[in-house]
Design an enzyme around this catalytic site. Structure first.
Site, mmCIF file in Angstrom:
data_model
loop_
_atom_site.group_PDB
_atom_site.id
_atom_site.type_symbol
_atom_site.label_atom_id
_atom_site.label_comp_id
_atom_site.label_asym_id
_atom_site.label_seq_id
_atom_site.Cartn_x
_atom_site.Cartn_y
_atom_site.Cartn_z
ATOM 1 N N GLU B 74 16.913 -5.524 11.511
ATOM 2 C CA GLU B 74 16.245 -4.669 10.526
ATOM 3 C C GLU B 74 17.246 -4.309 9.432
ATOM 4 O O GLU B 74 18.342 -3.850 9.717
ATOM 5 C CB GLU B 74 15.732 -3.405 11.229
ATOM 6 N N ASN B 82 7.053 0.107 7.131
ATOM 7 C CA ASN B 82 5.823 0.802 6.735
ATOM 8 C C ASN B 82 5.099 1.335 7.965
ATOM 9 O O ASN B 82 4.397 2.337 7.902
ATOM 10 C CB ASN B 82 4.869 -0.159 6.018
ATOM 11 N N GLY B 87 -0.676 5.507 8.579
ATOM 12 C CA GLY B 87 -1.616 6.567 8.928
ATOM 13 C C GLY B 87 -2.071 6.574 10.375
ATOM 14 O O GLY B 87 -2.836 7.458 10.774
ATOM 15 N N GLY B 88 -1.675 5.584 11.137
ATOM 16 C CA GLY B 88 -2.024 5.565 12.555
ATOM 17 C C GLY B 88 -3.487 5.244 12.844
ATOM 18 O O GLY B 88 -3.990 5.516 13.928
ATOM 19 N N ARG B 333 -12.005 0.083 -0.738
ATOM 20 C CA ARG B 333 -10.877 0.645 -1.483
ATOM 21 C C ARG B 333 -10.843 0.257 -2.954
ATOM 22 O O ARG B 333 -10.570 1.077 -3.815
ATOM 23 C CB ARG B 333 -9.572 0.185 -0.837
HETATM 24 C C1 LIG Z 1 1.794 4.903 4.083
HETATM 25 C C2 LIG Z 1 0.988 3.791 4.693
HETATM 26 C C3 LIG Z 1 -0.102 4.108 5.499
HETATM 27 C C4 LIG Z 1 -0.825 3.086 6.095
HETATM 28 N N1 LIG Z 1 -1.844 3.399 6.944
HETATM 29 C C5 LIG Z 1 -2.474 2.419 7.618
HETATM 30 C C6 LIG Z 1 -3.391 2.730 8.651
HETATM 31 O O1 LIG Z 1 -3.623 3.896 8.968
HETATM 32 N N2 LIG Z 1 -3.983 1.693 9.317
HETATM 33 C C7 LIG Z 1 -3.712 0.380 9.021
HETATM 34 O O2 LIG Z 1 -4.275 -0.502 9.665
HETATM 35 N N3 LIG Z 1 -2.816 0.065 8.048
HETATM 36 C C8 LIG Z 1 -2.177 1.038 7.362
HETATM 37 N N4 LIG Z 1 -1.223 0.719 6.432
HETATM 38 C C9 LIG Z 1 -0.791 -0.683 6.297
HETATM 39 C C10 LIG Z 1 0.166 -1.030 7.436
HETATM 40 O O3 LIG Z 1 0.912 0.094 7.797
HETATM 41 C C11 LIG Z 1 1.156 -2.121 7.063
HETATM 42 O O4 LIG Z 1 0.465 -3.206 6.567
HETATM 43 C C12 LIG Z 1 1.943 -2.514 8.316
HETATM 44 O O5 LIG Z 1 2.715 -1.403 8.763
HETATM 45 C C13 LIG Z 1 2.851 -3.687 8.084
HETATM 46 O O6 LIG Z 1 3.536 -3.926 9.296
HETATM 47 P P1 LIG Z 1 4.580 -5.094 9.382
HETATM 48 O O7 LIG Z 1 5.082 -5.101 10.785
HETATM 49 O O8 LIG Z 1 4.009 -6.347 8.837
HETATM 50 O O9 LIG Z 1 5.711 -4.638 8.348
HETATM 51 P P2 LIG Z 1 6.555 -3.284 8.230
HETATM 52 O O10 LIG Z 1 6.106 -2.243 9.177
HETATM 53 O O11 LIG Z 1 6.618 -2.932 6.808
HETATM 54 O O12 LIG Z 1 7.966 -3.753 8.737
HETATM 55 C C14 LIG Z 1 8.718 -4.722 8.023
HETATM 56 C C15 LIG Z 1 10.172 -4.423 8.250
HETATM 57 O O13 LIG Z 1 10.953 -5.527 7.805
HETATM 58 C C16 LIG Z 1 12.102 -5.022 7.175
HETATM 59 N N5 LIG Z 1 12.642 -6.052 6.277
HETATM 60 C C17 LIG Z 1 12.144 -6.460 5.090
HETATM 61 N N6 LIG Z 1 12.931 -7.404 4.543
HETATM 62 C C18 LIG Z 1 13.953 -7.610 5.425
HETATM 63 C C19 LIG Z 1 15.117 -8.454 5.412
HETATM 64 N N7 LIG Z 1 15.385 -9.262 4.380
HETATM 65 N N8 LIG Z 1 15.964 -8.398 6.468
HETATM 66 C C20 LIG Z 1 15.712 -7.547 7.531
HETATM 67 N N9 LIG Z 1 14.640 -6.717 7.560
HETATM 68 C C21 LIG Z 1 13.771 -6.757 6.531
HETATM 69 C C22 LIG Z 1 11.620 -3.797 6.436
HETATM 70 O O14 LIG Z 1 12.681 -2.914 6.134
HETATM 71 C C23 LIG Z 1 10.640 -3.216 7.451
HETATM 72 O O15 LIG Z 1 11.262 -2.297 8.321
HETATM 73 C C24 LIG Z 1 -0.490 1.734 5.822
HETATM 74 C C25 LIG Z 1 0.583 1.427 5.002
HETATM 75 C C26 LIG Z 1 1.324 2.445 4.435
HETATM 76 C C27 LIG Z 1 2.481 2.100 3.562
#
Ligand SMILES: Cc1cc2nc3c(=O)[nH]c(=O)nc-3n(C[C@H](O)[C@H](O)[C@H](O)COP(=O)(O)OP(=O)(O)OC[C@H]3O[C@@H](n4cnc5c(N)ncnc54)[C@H](O)[C@@H]3O)c2cc1C
Lengths: 117, 506
Positions: B74, B82, B87-88, B333
């Site tokens: 990470e 994210n 929002g859970g 949305r």
């Molecule tokens: C505020 C908010 C509220 C939301 N609420 C909802 C909800 O209630 N329900 C829902 O279904 N969706 C919701 N969403 C959407 C959902 O949360 C995201 O789409 C989801 O968390 C993405 O998960 P992920 O595992 O793909 O990426 P992330 O959780 O974003 O994790 C990606 C990780 O990769 C890391 N990373 C990036 N580039 C690199 C690199 N080059 N090297 C190493 N690490 C790296 C980042 O730092 C990050 O920690 C919400 C989004 C936000 C922002």
């Protein structure tokens, strides 16, 4: 907020490249650490300290107690918060040599009266 | 593997820069290259990049499938991306709570709702795969210790109530248990580790990565780059690019730095762009979604977002210039975000509309108290007070409330066709709570193309790139034009688990 500008140049004998830099330091840290940069800079003087560096002197559980909030707001404790628990590295909110805002302020309007930027 | 010599082209560009005397401001970033003759600094079995829902789910599932040496890298100081500030809200069809509440739902129905909001370009096979495994993914979070509110919610664009929400109303109610579970089962986690490029074998297969250690986000401090070999494969779970203003403006020039953003700072997209450099297929990059429930009175997602998501079904959104409603409060949305952006004063300046809710109904959501306490929402005892505070013309506002309440009574919204089921008996009456609304950039529908095995497809061969898997928001095309709320958690969790299963079979 008061911060002392101290010039470390003279004491950093071998580190010529740093010799012209003035470095901010927290007054209370100056008393304990003095001018020994390596106390914190465990990854080398030109690198950021590791995430463990502050924990040589500070205990996470003590900090959690000091900043505890009421039951209703218990997850607004910066040292044991909803998003990252107790795992948030100190340097995310605290900078020895530069001002920093608490990470929470990215999304929340909480007030942390004792936080020094 | 692509047959275009990207490395050669890059060197050429670098040469131009030098000739023109351009100084490189930031430390040079490593890029993908051939693994021939590289010195490996480290070797791991399963290599996961990113620590959100997708990365954490992949790590747990890979371990369950027998992997002994799983590593999550990470780039930020903290884990969770994210997902930790999300929002859970978690949608799944055919859940135990739906059975209890007597809600008729199915995989087909959830997919149909998503295809509709995807406006014809969503990937049905992927949607079906995710919906079919969503209950299993929900179970995985519960097994790890996640807890949920004892009620279902019906979010905009969903035809039934199918959304669970963590009892802390935040994604951290899932990421914290998953992270602890990772620790418990021996997954190795590395923070401040930035992925910078792939190391590629003779047949174009991904054999490892270049990883910058001791990386401090946003600081001018380069750390050291290690070559890490991944024996079974690399799972990219690096999330979206909503925080990268250059990249999002390249796709949609209206998304300037003046438009807020709900995402964590690390959502900058370099992982996705590095996969394109390798030959992955870009899909739907220009479809970037803004959240219509955000508030201009706080940063990021804050407290208001979940407050308004919960309250929209029994609230009235009002244009402050006219005192009248301007949208169906539970439309999807994009429909709502576009309607809000059109709320402007006579000079064309932004005039954030307001959401009016009866306090008796709003107070059931745990955020209501906080919204008022932290001054990002307000409580009023009379309509006169409310109108004065927001400078809304009183007469039309009063008339609008009366009209709306008649729809609450009849169950039919003649203005905007809102589904009034959840508004039953919930008349708009004093005292009121009010928040201001303004969209914020929230979710990137676009990303790399994957199949239902979470394999990343190569644009030149049409086949999966060996050794490379991707899951979560970094993938594109699944949702089409507009993603329905609460449909990312199931996607990230299911595709993370799927990627792990594929890696362990490969
Ligand atoms: C505020 C908010 C509220 C939301 N609420 C909802 C909800 O209630 N329900 C829902 O279904 N969706 C919701 N969403 C959407 C959902 O949360 C995201 O789409 C989801 O968390 C993405 O998960 P992920 O595992 O793909 O990426 P992330 O959780 O974003 O994790 C990606 C990780 O990769 C890391 N990373 C990036 N580039 C690199 C690199 N080059 N090297 C190493 N690490 C790296 C980042 O730092 C990050 O920690 C919400 C989004 C936000 C922002």
């Amino acid at each position: 907020m008061k911060k002392l500008n101290i010039v470390l140049a003279l004491v950093l004998g071998g580190l010529v490249s740093l010799s012209a830099q003035a470095v901010d330091q927290r007054p209370w840290h100056k008393e304990v650490i003095g001018k020994d940069c390596k106390t914190c800079h465990d990854n080398g003087i030109k690198q950021f300290p590791s995430d463990q560096a502050c924990l040589q002197c500070h205990d996470v559980d003590d900090l959690v107690k000091q900043t505890a909030r009421s039951e209703e707001d218990k997850w607004q404790n910066p040292h044991n918060n909803l998003h990252y628990g107790k795992d948030l590295p100190c340097q995310e909110c605290h900078g020895e040599h530069k001002a920093k805002k608490p990470l929470c302020s990215n999304c929340h309007t909480f007030k942390f009266d004792k936080h020094k930027e | 593997m692509s047959n275009i010599d990207l490395l050669g082209r890059r060197n050429f560009i670098k040469g131009l820069g030098a000739a023109a005397g351009v100084a490189m401001a930031s430390p040079a970033m490593a890029v993908s290259e051939k693994a021939d003759g590289v010195k490996w600094d480290k070797e791991v079995e399963v290599l996961i990049i990113g620590s959100g829902f997708a990365g954490l789910a992949a790590a747990i599932e890979a371990t369950r499938k027998g992997a002994k040496d799983v590593h999550i890298f990470e780039k930020m100081a903290y884990f969770g991306g994210n997902s930790a500030i999300n929002g859970g809200l978690f949608a799944a069809p055919g859940t135990p709570m739906q059975k209890k509440e007597g809600v008729q739902d199915s995989v087909d129905r959830m997919v149909a709702d998503q295809l509709k909001s995807g406006r014809g370009i969503a990937d049905e096979a992927l949607l079906r795969h995710v919906a079919s495994h969503a209950v299993e993914a929900l179970q995985l979070t519960m097994d790890a210790g996640a807890e949920f509110h004892p009620y279902l919610q019906q979010l905009g664009g969903h035809s039934v109530a199918r959304t669970y929400q963590t009892s802390v109303s935040c994604g951290a109610g899932i990421t914290q248990p998953l992270y602890k579970e990772c620790k418990r089962i021996g997954v190795n986690t590395h923070n401040r580790s930035k992925f910078e490029g792939f190391l590629v074998g003779d047949k174009g297969e991904v054999v490892g990565v270049k990883m910058r250690q001791n990386y401090h986000f946003g600081e001018d401090q380069p750390g050291k780059v290690l070559n890490i070999r991944a024996k079974r494969g690399v799972i990219m779970a690096t999330g979206g690019f909503a925080q990268n203003v250059d990249l999002r403006m390249a796709q949609d020039p209206t998304l300037t730095s003046e438009v807020g953003c709900t995402n964590a700072p690390g959502a900058t997209g370099e992982g996705m762009y590095e996969m394109f450099r390798l030959g992955a297929i870009p899909v739907h990059l220009a479809h970037i979604q803004s959240g219509p429930w955000a508030s201009p009175d706080e940063g990021g997602f804050g407290y208001v977002s979940n407050y308004s998501i919960y309250n929209f079904p029994h609230s009235m959104a009002v244009n402050r210039l006219t005192g009248k409603r301007f949208m169906n409060e539970i439309a999807d949305r994009k429909t709502r975000a576009d309607a809000e952006l059109a709320c402007r004063d006579e000079k064309g300046n932004a005039l954030p509309p307001i959401l009016i809710t009866s306090y008796k109904d709003s107070k059931k959501h745990p955020n209501t108290k906080k919204v008022i306490k932290y001054n990002v929402g307000w409580k009023f005892d009379t309509i006169e007070e409310l109108a004065k505070h927001f400078d809304v013309p009183l007469k039309p506002l009063k008339a609008q409330i009366e009209e709306y309440n008649s729809y609450v009574k009849s169950g039919e919204d003649k203005q905007f066709g809102k589904n009034m089921t959840k508004a039953k008996d919930k008349f708009i009456e004093a005292p009121f709570t009010v928040v201001r609304l303004w969209p914020k950039v929230h979710y990137c529908q676009g990303g790399v193309q994957v199949n239902t095995k979470a394999e990343v497809k190569d644009s030149f061969t049409g086949k999966p790139i060996p050794g490379l898997y991707a899951a979560g928001e970094v993938c594109g095309g699944i949702h089409g034009v507009s993603r329905l709320g609460s449909c990312s958690i199931p996607e990230c969790m299911v595709m993370g688990m799927t990627a792990a299963r594929s890696v362990m079979k490969a």
